[in-house]
Design a protein around this motif. Structure first.
Motif, short mmCIF file in Angstrom:
data_model
loop_
_atom_site.label_atom_id
_atom_site.label_comp_id
_atom_site.label_asym_id
_atom_site.label_seq_id
_atom_site.Cartn_x
_atom_site.Cartn_y
_atom_site.Cartn_z
N LEU A 45 1.54 -10.12 -9.44
CA LEU A 45 2.78 -10.35 -8.13
C LEU A 45 3.75 -9.54 -8.62
N VAL A 46 4.37 -9.05 -9.28
CA VAL A 46 5.68 -7.84 -9.51
C VAL A 46 5.43 -6.71 -9.74
N LEU A 47 4.26 -6.11 -9.65
CA LEU A 47 4.30 -5.06 -9.50
C LEU A 47 3.70 -4.60 -7.62
N PRO A 48 3.02 -5.34 -7.23
CA PRO A 48 3.21 -5.08 -5.45
C PRO A 48 4.21 -4.63 -4.86
N LEU A 49 5.34 -5.45 -5.94
CA LEU A 49 6.83 -5.19 -4.78
C LEU A 49 7.49 -3.44 -5.29
N LEU A 73 -2.05 1.51 -2.79
CA LEU A 73 -2.02 1.49 -4.25
C LEU A 73 -1.40 0.77 -4.53
N CYS A 74 -0.35 0.61 -4.51
CA CYS A 74 1.04 -0.44 -5.42
C CYS A 74 0.30 -1.53 -5.43
N TRP A 75 -0.68 -2.48 -4.40
CA TRP A 75 -1.01 -3.57 -4.03
C TRP A 75 -2.09 -3.69 -4.54
N ILE A 122 4.20 5.40 -9.40
CA ILE A 122 3.92 5.94 -8.20
C ILE A 122 4.67 5.16 -6.84
N ALA A 123 6.18 4.35 -7.28
CA ALA A 123 6.59 3.69 -7.07
C ALA A 123 8.47 4.40 -7.22
#
Length: 129
Positions: A45-49, A73-75, A122-123
């Motif tokens: 839930l948190v990483l796609p942010l 890639l973030c999600w 990545i972020a």
């Protein structure tokens, strides 16, 4: 005439009744699974942010997060990697071989850390020119 008793042998060589002792394994297994499932769900839930870090991007040359691929890639990393870790880890933790169980807990935890670090990198790839 010898009598046979049901149960497992204890350390002294005697037998103990079935269902006595060994109850700690079930509690440890269940608690390890719950902790790892919750950690996996939270990271999913948190990483796609992390894709929200692309707000200040001006062009794709500013970093991987500024590209469509980087944002995807973030999600994708947590949403594909999380269930794979959960299914494989759960199956291995429920295995009868002790080394496999402990190795699965360690591998699952390391996999979650790798996923988090990968998405974080990545972020945080935004480098304005």
């Amino acid at each position: 005439m010898t009598t046979r008793t049901a149960g497992r042998r204890d350390a002294v060589g005697g037998t103990r009744a079935p269902g006595t002792g060994g109850g700690g394994r079930g509690v440890l297994t269940a608690s390890a699974l719950v902790v790892l499932w919750v950690a996996t769900g939270l990271l999913m839930l948190v990483l796609p942010l992390g894709a929200m870090g692309s707000d200040p991007c001006g062009s794709a040359a500013d970093g991987l997060i500024c590209t469509t691929r980087g944002q995807a890639l973030c999600w994708r990393i947590p949403w594909f990697g999380g269930p794979v870790l959960a299914v494989a880890g759960t199956a291995a933790i429920l295995a009868r071989v002790r080394a496999v169980r402990y190795g699965a807990v360690l591998a699952w935890a390391v996999g979650l850390v790798v996923m988090a670090v990968w998405v974080w990198e990545i972020a945080s790839s935004y480098r304005p020119r």
